[in-house]
Design an enzyme around this catalytic site. Structure first.
Site, PDB file in Angstrom:
ATOM      1  N   GLU A 166       0.458   4.198   1.254  1.00  0.00           N
ATOM      2  CA  GLU A 166       1.243   4.631   2.816  1.00  0.00           C
ATOM      3  C   GLU A 166       2.703   3.520   3.217  1.00  0.00           C
ATOM      4  O   GLU A 166       3.591   4.253   4.341  1.00  0.00           O
ATOM      5  CB  GLU A 166       0.177   4.434   4.483  1.00  0.00           C
ATOM      6  CG  GLU A 166      -1.153   4.983   3.484  1.00  0.00           C
ATOM      7  CD  GLU A 166      -2.020   4.557   2.947  1.00  0.00           C
ATOM      8  OE1 GLU A 166      -1.993   3.535   1.889  1.00  0.00           O
ATOM      9  OE2 GLU A 166      -2.937   4.529   3.939  1.00  0.00           O
TER      10      GLU A 166
ATOM     11  N   CYS B   4      -2.519  -0.454   7.400  1.00  0.00           N
ATOM     12  CA  CYS B   4      -1.827   0.956   7.482  1.00  0.00           C
ATOM     13  C   CYS B   4      -1.599   1.385   8.416  1.00  0.00           C
ATOM     14  O   CYS B   4      -0.766   2.766   8.815  1.00  0.00           O
ATOM     15  CB  CYS B   4      -2.211   1.908   5.929  1.00  0.00           C
ATOM     16  SG  CYS B   4      -1.412   0.831   4.443  1.00  0.00           S
TER      17      CYS B   4
ATOM     18  N   HIS C 249       0.746  -0.657  -0.327  1.00  0.00           N
ATOM     19  CA  HIS C 249       0.036  -0.021   0.034  1.00  0.00           C
ATOM     20  C   HIS C 249       0.872   1.322  -0.045  1.00  0.00           C
ATOM     21  O   HIS C 249       2.653   1.240   0.835  1.00  0.00           O
ATOM     22  CB  HIS C 249      -0.659  -0.131   1.330  1.00  0.00           C
ATOM     23  CG  HIS C 249      -2.102  -0.457   0.786  1.00  0.00           C
ATOM     24  ND1 HIS C 249      -2.822  -0.913   1.970  1.00  0.00           N
ATOM     25  CD2 HIS C 249      -2.602  -2.052   0.313  1.00  0.00           C
ATOM     26  CE1 HIS C 249      -3.728  -2.154   2.207  1.00  0.00           C
ATOM     27  NE2 HIS C 249      -3.386  -2.828   0.722  1.00  0.00           N
TER      28      HIS C 249
ATOM     29  N   CYS D  12      -6.117   2.372   5.871  1.00  0.00           N
ATOM     30  CA  CYS D  12      -7.195   0.367   6.097  1.00  0.00           C
ATOM     31  C   CYS D  12      -5.445   0.314   7.747  1.00  0.00           C
ATOM     32  O   CYS D  12      -4.862   0.881   8.523  1.00  0.00           O
ATOM     33  CB  CYS D  12      -6.678  -0.182   5.298  1.00  0.00           C
ATOM     34  SG  CYS D  12      -4.583  -1.550   5.675  1.00  0.00           S
TER      35      CYS D  12
END
Ligand SMILES: [Zn+2]
Length: 145
Positions: free
Chosen positions: A49, A81, A47, A78
């Site tokens: 992040e 993260c 992801h 999410c």
């Protein structure tokens, strides 16, 4: 900061959901940026992040703590993260669009502000939300059959 995150999202691989994240140091200088790369890297944890936090720690070269840093991301993080943000000790999180299906910073959970944790980043959500949501809407519209 969210405008920089939008620029990072625009650089995502066309197969990947365009989410962008940028890390800034305490003086507001950009340290690292990344876009979601799950498809490009074949990595379920890639992801934006997580990739941006890893890159920021590498650039700073001063251990794993990102104290004083701000992470800006185009979409509400999410659970993974949000957990990574707590673990990296960032001072502040700024995000764009809310994510009612998986969001862990206020929508479904509020991981980063859980009072049982000893580090809780400041949070500002919904910054430039229409622009951030439009990028995602356009992606999902074009990928619908
Ligand atoms: Zn995530």
């Amino acid at each position: 900061m969210i405008r920089a995150a939008l620029a990072a999202a625009a650089a995502a691989d066309p197969r990947d959901v365009p989410v962008g994240a940028v890390v800034f140091d305490a003086s507001g200088r950009e340290i690292a940026r990344a876009s979601n790369a799950r498809e490009a890297l074949g990595d379920p944890t890639a992801h934006a992040e997580v990739l941006a936090l890893r890159a920021a720690a590498r650039v700073l070269g001063d251990g794993w703590r990102l104290e004083g840093a701000t992470l800006a991301v185009t979409l509400e993080p999410c659970t993974m993260c949000a957990g990574a943000l707590v673990l990296s000790r960032v001072r502040r999180l700024v995000f764009g669009a809310w994510e009612p299906k998986t969001g862990a910073v206020g929508s479904l959970w509020d991981v980063v502000r859980d009072r049982r944790l000893n580090h809780r980043p400041e949070v500002r959500g919904g910054v430039l939300e229409p622009e951030c949501a439009a990028v995602l809407d356009a992606f999902f519209r074009s990928h619908r059959i």
